[in-house]
Write a protein that holds these residues in place. Structure first.
Motif, PDB file in Angstrom:
ATOM      1  N   PHE A   5      13.716  -0.715  19.475  1.00 29.61           N
ATOM      2  CA  PHE A   5      15.043  -1.072  19.614  1.00 29.61           C
ATOM      3  C   PHE A   5      16.287  -0.636  19.112  1.00 29.61           C
ATOM      4  O   PHE A   5      17.232  -0.315  19.566  1.00 29.61           O
ATOM      5  CB  PHE A   5      15.314  -2.614  19.797  1.00 29.61           C
ATOM      6  CG  PHE A   5      15.568  -3.345  18.267  1.00 29.61           C
ATOM      7  CD1 PHE A   5      16.620  -3.470  17.756  1.00 29.61           C
ATOM      8  CD2 PHE A   5      14.243  -3.590  17.476  1.00 29.61           C
ATOM      9  CE1 PHE A   5      16.903  -3.811  16.539  1.00 29.61           C
ATOM     10  CE2 PHE A   5      14.685  -4.095  16.219  1.00 29.61           C
ATOM     11  CZ  PHE A   5      15.970  -4.183  15.761  1.00 29.61           C
ATOM     12  N   LEU A   6      15.704   0.349  17.920  1.00 29.17           N
ATOM     13  CA  LEU A   6      16.901   0.936  17.319  1.00 29.17           C
ATOM     14  C   LEU A   6      16.719   2.448  17.822  1.00 29.17           C
ATOM     15  O   LEU A   6      17.585   3.322  17.420  1.00 29.17           O
ATOM     16  CB  LEU A   6      16.585   1.062  15.563  1.00 29.17           C
ATOM     17  CG  LEU A   6      16.719  -0.214  14.992  1.00 29.17           C
ATOM     18  CD1 LEU A   6      16.322   0.149  13.462  1.00 29.17           C
ATOM     19  CD2 LEU A   6      18.289  -0.632  15.064  1.00 29.17           C
ATOM     20  N   LYS A   7      15.761   2.926  18.517  1.00 35.92           N
ATOM     21  CA  LYS A   7      15.515   4.251  19.002  1.00 35.92           C
ATOM     22  C   LYS A   7      15.526   5.206  17.828  1.00 35.92           C
ATOM     23  O   LYS A   7      16.157   6.185  17.861  1.00 35.92           O
ATOM     24  CB  LYS A   7      16.524   4.543  20.103  1.00 35.92           C
ATOM     25  CG  LYS A   7      16.446   3.610  21.273  1.00 35.92           C
ATOM     26  CD  LYS A   7      17.147   4.356  22.394  1.00 35.92           C
ATOM     27  CE  LYS A   7      16.869   3.390  23.787  1.00 35.92           C
ATOM     28  NZ  LYS A   7      17.780   3.787  24.725  1.00 35.92           N
ATOM     29  N   LYS A   8      14.603   4.668  16.828  1.00 30.59           N
ATOM     30  CA  LYS A   8      14.765   5.550  15.670  1.00 30.59           C
ATOM     31  C   LYS A   8      13.392   5.508  14.837  1.00 30.59           C
ATOM     32  O   LYS A   8      12.684   4.323  14.823  1.00 30.59           O
ATOM     33  CB  LYS A   8      15.697   4.782  14.535  1.00 30.59           C
ATOM     34  CG  LYS A   8      15.634   5.463  13.166  1.00 30.59           C
ATOM     35  CD  LYS A   8      16.448   6.631  12.956  1.00 30.59           C
ATOM     36  CE  LYS A   8      16.583   7.133  11.591  1.00 30.59           C
ATOM     37  NZ  LYS A   8      16.193   8.430  11.222  1.00 30.59           N
ATOM     38  N   SER A   9      12.861   6.559  14.538  1.00 31.87           N
ATOM     39  CA  SER A   9      11.480   6.562  13.519  1.00 31.87           C
ATOM     40  C   SER A   9      11.847   6.779  12.305  1.00 31.87           C
ATOM     41  O   SER A   9      12.931   7.361  12.030  1.00 31.87           O
ATOM     42  CB  SER A   9      10.945   7.890  14.093  1.00 31.87           C
ATOM     43  OG  SER A   9      10.251   7.779  15.373  1.00 31.87           O
ATOM     44  N   PHE A  10      11.315   6.170  11.419  1.00 28.13           N
ATOM     45  CA  PHE A  10      11.234   6.142   9.945  1.00 28.13           C
ATOM     46  C   PHE A  10      10.116   6.822   9.099  1.00 28.13           C
ATOM     47  O   PHE A  10       8.967   6.466   9.525  1.00 28.13           O
ATOM     48  CB  PHE A  10      11.550   4.739   9.307  1.00 28.13           C
ATOM     49  CG  PHE A  10      12.724   4.206   9.845  1.00 28.13           C
ATOM     50  CD1 PHE A  10      14.029   4.429   9.122  1.00 28.13           C
ATOM     51  CD2 PHE A  10      12.604   3.277  10.910  1.00 28.13           C
ATOM     52  CE1 PHE A  10      15.370   3.605   9.663  1.00 28.13           C
ATOM     53  CE2 PHE A  10      13.952   2.714  11.533  1.00 28.13           C
ATOM     54  CZ  PHE A  10      15.116   2.766  10.814  1.00 28.13           C
ATOM     55  N   SER A  11      10.345   7.622   8.528  1.00 29.80           N
ATOM     56  CA  SER A  11       9.399   8.288   7.459  1.00 29.80           C
ATOM     57  C   SER A  11       8.861   7.117   6.444  1.00 29.80           C
ATOM     58  O   SER A  11       9.715   6.760   5.728  1.00 29.80           O
ATOM     59  CB  SER A  11       9.887   9.757   6.993  1.00 29.80           C
ATOM     60  OG  SER A  11       8.745  10.195   6.065  1.00 29.80           O
ATOM     61  N   THR A  12       7.663   6.952   6.598  1.00 27.02           N
ATOM     62  CA  THR A  12       7.178   6.087   5.429  1.00 27.02           C
ATOM     63  C   THR A  12       6.313   6.917   4.851  1.00 27.02           C
ATOM     64  O   THR A  12       5.505   7.633   5.229  1.00 27.02           O
ATOM     65  CB  THR A  12       6.637   4.798   6.176  1.00 27.02           C
ATOM     66  OG1 THR A  12       5.671   4.941   6.916  1.00 27.02           O
ATOM     67  CG2 THR A  12       7.813   4.009   6.710  1.00 27.02           C
ATOM     68  N   PHE A  13       5.939   6.422   3.455  1.00 27.39           N
ATOM     69  CA  PHE A  13       4.671   6.754   2.761  1.00 27.39           C
ATOM     70  C   PHE A  13       4.251   5.736   1.979  1.00 27.39           C
ATOM     71  O   PHE A  13       4.764   4.832   1.443  1.00 27.39           O
ATOM     72  CB  PHE A  13       5.150   7.849   1.942  1.00 27.39           C
ATOM     73  CG  PHE A  13       6.117   7.737   0.713  1.00 27.39           C
ATOM     74  CD1 PHE A  13       5.574   7.346  -0.577  1.00 27.39           C
ATOM     75  CD2 PHE A  13       7.372   7.691   0.925  1.00 27.39           C
ATOM     76  CE1 PHE A  13       6.365   7.419  -1.369  1.00 27.39           C
ATOM     77  CE2 PHE A  13       8.340   7.505   0.109  1.00 27.39           C
ATOM     78  CZ  PHE A  13       7.521   7.226  -1.330  1.00 27.39           C
ATOM     79  N   VAL A  14       2.760   5.969   1.210  1.00 25.97           N
ATOM     80  CA  VAL A  14       2.195   5.325   0.473  1.00 25.97           C
ATOM     81  C   VAL A  14       1.142   6.346  -0.533  1.00 25.97           C
ATOM     82  O   VAL A  14       0.884   7.240   0.166  1.00 25.97           O
ATOM     83  CB  VAL A  14       1.122   4.228   1.038  1.00 25.97           C
ATOM     84  CG1 VAL A  14       0.475   3.754  -0.080  1.00 25.97           C
ATOM     85  CG2 VAL A  14       1.921   3.232   1.930  1.00 25.97           C
ATOM     86  N   GLU A  15       1.545   6.068  -1.804  1.00 26.59           N
ATOM     87  CA  GLU A  15       0.864   7.121  -2.548  1.00 26.59           C
ATOM     88  C   GLU A  15       0.155   6.181  -3.630  1.00 26.59           C
ATOM     89  O   GLU A  15       0.720   5.468  -4.385  1.00 26.59           O
ATOM     90  CB  GLU A  15       1.951   8.177  -3.219  1.00 26.59           C
ATOM     91  CG  GLU A  15       1.437   8.924  -4.373  1.00 26.59           C
ATOM     92  CD  GLU A  15       2.634   9.818  -5.047  1.00 26.59           C
ATOM     93  OE1 GLU A  15       2.463  10.386  -6.112  1.00 26.59           O
ATOM     94  OE2 GLU A  15       3.610  10.082  -4.149  1.00 26.59           O
ATOM     95  N   ILE A  16      -1.103   6.783  -4.013  1.00 29.91           N
ATOM     96  CA  ILE A  16      -1.912   6.187  -4.853  1.00 29.91           C
ATOM     97  C   ILE A  16      -2.408   7.225  -5.955  1.00 29.91           C
ATOM     98  O   ILE A  16      -2.998   8.007  -5.593  1.00 29.91           O
ATOM     99  CB  ILE A  16      -3.115   5.530  -4.319  1.00 29.91           C
ATOM    100  CG1 ILE A  16      -2.675   4.412  -3.545  1.00 29.91           C
ATOM    101  CG2 ILE A  16      -3.871   4.721  -5.565  1.00 29.91           C
ATOM    102  CD1 ILE A  16      -3.574   3.646  -2.858  1.00 29.91           C
ATOM    103  N   ASP A  17      -1.898   6.883  -7.279  1.00 33.56           N
ATOM    104  CA  ASP A  17      -2.188   7.896  -8.172  1.00 33.56           C
ATOM    105  C   ASP A  17      -2.919   7.281  -9.309  1.00 33.56           C
ATOM    106  O   ASP A  17      -2.513   6.476 -10.154  1.00 33.56           O
ATOM    107  CB  ASP A  17      -0.871   8.366  -8.892  1.00 33.56           C
ATOM    108  CG  ASP A  17      -1.097   9.523  -9.856  1.00 33.56           C
ATOM    109  OD1 ASP A  17      -2.212   9.606 -10.493  1.00 33.56           O
ATOM    110  OD2 ASP A  17      -0.335  10.382 -10.240  1.00 33.56           O
TER     111      ASP A  17
END
Length: 162
Positions: A5-17
């Motif tokens: 509904f926002l007509k928007k993509s968001f960049s998400t990430f998960v990092e496990i160190d």
């Protein structure tokens, strides 16, 4: 992550160190880092970014297989009393192999102190630590998983008589 509904993509990430003992996640420039030293393995935890992005995760330490098992869901929520607008399973029972870290970079547990451990155990540094104290030491250093339960005995006849 796509929020329709926002007509928007968001960049998400998960990092496990696993070498530096943290889990880091974020959306765009907003990030959160969790110290795995304080994490209780196998317990489901929830973390929030600005109370809009919600992360639910559980990490199992599978010592026998030298792996971690990760379950992780990320949600977008715009109302506090309603269900989330979007939930995405990032990992569902994903097995991540434990990697050997670069052991030449210094001591990996900066808060650890042998003298403090001995004081907590009511012991002093002697020629040989009692078995119980040795086990606590190896566990706190994270070495116990790498050692044999029944090590070889170099004083046995097998080694003496060749």
């Amino acid at each position: 992550m796509e929020v329709g509904f926002l007509k928007k993509s968001f960049s998400t990430f998960v990092e496990i160190d696993t070498c530096n003992h943290y889990l880091k996640f974020g959306i765009e420039k907003l990030t959160e880092q969790i110290d795995l030293f304080d994490y209780h393995w196998g317990i489901q935890e929830k973390k929030y970014l600005m109370n809009v992005i919600r992360l639910e995760y559980k990490i199992e330490d599978i010592s026998a297989d030298q792996e971690y098992e990760i379950n992780l869901n990320m949600s977008v929520c715009f109302e506090s009393q309603k269900s989330c607008y979007f939930t995405m399973t990032v990992f569902n029972g994903y097995r991540l192999p434990k990697v050997f870290c670069d052991w030449g970079t210094g001591f990996n547990i900066p808060e650890f102190s042998l003298l403090r451990l001995l004081k907590e155990q009511n012991e002093t540094l002697s020629e040989q630590l009692p078995l119980a104290v040795r086990n606590v030491l190896l566990e706190q250093l994270g070495l116990s998983d790498f050692l044999l339960d029944f090590p070889c005995n170099v004083t046995s006849n097998q080694f003496i008589n060749g």
